[in-house]
Design a protein around this motif. Structure first.
Motif, PDB file in Angstrom:
ATOM      1  N   ASN A  40       0.804  -1.229   0.000  1.00  9.32           N
ATOM      2  CA  ASN A  40       0.000   0.000   0.000  1.00  9.32           C
ATOM      3  C   ASN A  40       0.836   1.278   0.000  1.00  9.32           C
ATOM      4  O   ASN A  40       0.386   2.321   0.467  1.00  9.32           O
ATOM      5  N   ARG A  42       2.338   4.639  -1.309  1.00  5.11           N
ATOM      6  CA  ARG A  42       1.899   5.699  -2.230  1.00  5.11           C
ATOM      7  C   ARG A  42       3.158   6.357  -2.787  1.00  5.11           C
ATOM      8  O   ARG A  42       4.008   6.850  -2.027  1.00  5.11           O
ATOM      9  N   ASP A  62       0.118   2.527  -4.920  1.00  5.88           N
ATOM     10  CA  ASP A  62      -0.665   3.669  -5.393  1.00  5.88           C
ATOM     11  C   ASP A  62       0.296   4.635  -6.082  1.00  5.88           C
ATOM     12  O   ASP A  62       1.119   5.274  -5.430  1.00  5.88           O
ATOM     13  N   ARG A  83      -3.424   0.865 -14.034  1.00  6.42           N
ATOM     14  CA  ARG A  83      -3.406   1.582 -12.752  1.00  6.42           C
ATOM     15  C   ARG A  83      -2.551   2.830 -12.911  1.00  6.42           C
ATOM     16  O   ARG A  83      -1.871   3.012 -13.913  1.00  6.42           O
TER      17      ARG A  83
END
Length: 204
Positions: A40, A42, A62, A83
């Motif tokens: 996870n 970023r 991300d 993505r």
């Protein structure tokens, strides 16, 4: 030289050159050793180019990338990465304001295209955008007394007009990041071609 520069502004030709130069292996090493993304994470990619770094990153990462070339942004949006957010922007003119938002920021092959004032803006922008404990990782061509004559010649032919020594890159970084939180590597074998890369990891 302008014709050569125009070739490298073409995303497909740029990717082809990078592949032939051994960028696949280099990117795997870069992600594993220097980015080391956790679940996870970023991440912001300043000067994302063709966005091919996404192929080496975890699926749950991300990702946000921006680049001044519309051709690169169009390529990223059509590449089928599935993505990521991509924007046309440059560090010199950006009006984006991120505060404590990113775990990792990367700028690969960017700073040697920037004069000192623009480079300072990149470090300042990155420091503000990073979460506490986050890191900025930069990769650039460099001049060094340790490099071979052919590597020096190759670096001197780079499109970037502001290639510096490792000390000069670090001095710019230290205007925003604590010297004790900056780690660096000088590499002569990152690609198949003779070249000298300087990598910095700057922790907020």
């Amino acid at each position: 030289m302008k014709k050569i520069a125009a070739i490298f502004d073409n995303p497909i030709l740029y990717n082809t050159f990078q592949y032939l130069a051994g960028s696949n292996k280099a990117r795997k090493i870069f992600v594993k050793k220097y980015i080391s993304p956790k679940p996870n994470t970023r991440m912001l990619d300043i000067g994302c180019g063709t966005g091919d770094i996404l192929s080496y990153l975890p699926k749950d990462l991300d990702y946000v990338g921006f680049d001044p070339l519309q051709s690169c942004i169009d390529f990223c949006q059509k590449a089928g990465y599935g993505r990521g957010e991509f924007y046309r922007d440059s560090i010199e003119s950006t009006d984006r304001h991120y505060h404590n938002e990113f775990d990792i920021i990367i700028a690969t092959g960017v700073i040697h295209h920037l004069d000192d004032d623009a480079a300072r803006k990149l470090f300042d922008f990155s420091y503000k955008a990073l979460k506490p404990g986050g890191k900025l990782v930069t990769v650039d061509g460099a001049y060094s007394n340790e490099q071979s004559a052919i590597a020096k010649w190759m670096v001197s032919r780079d499109r970037g007009q502001f290639i510096r020594t490792p000390e000069e890159y670090k001095n710019l970084a230290m205007e925003r990041f604590n010297i004790n939180e900056i780690k660096d590597d000088l590499l002569s074998n990152f690609l198949r071609i003779p070249y000298t890369h300087f990598i910095m990891s700057c922790i907020k």
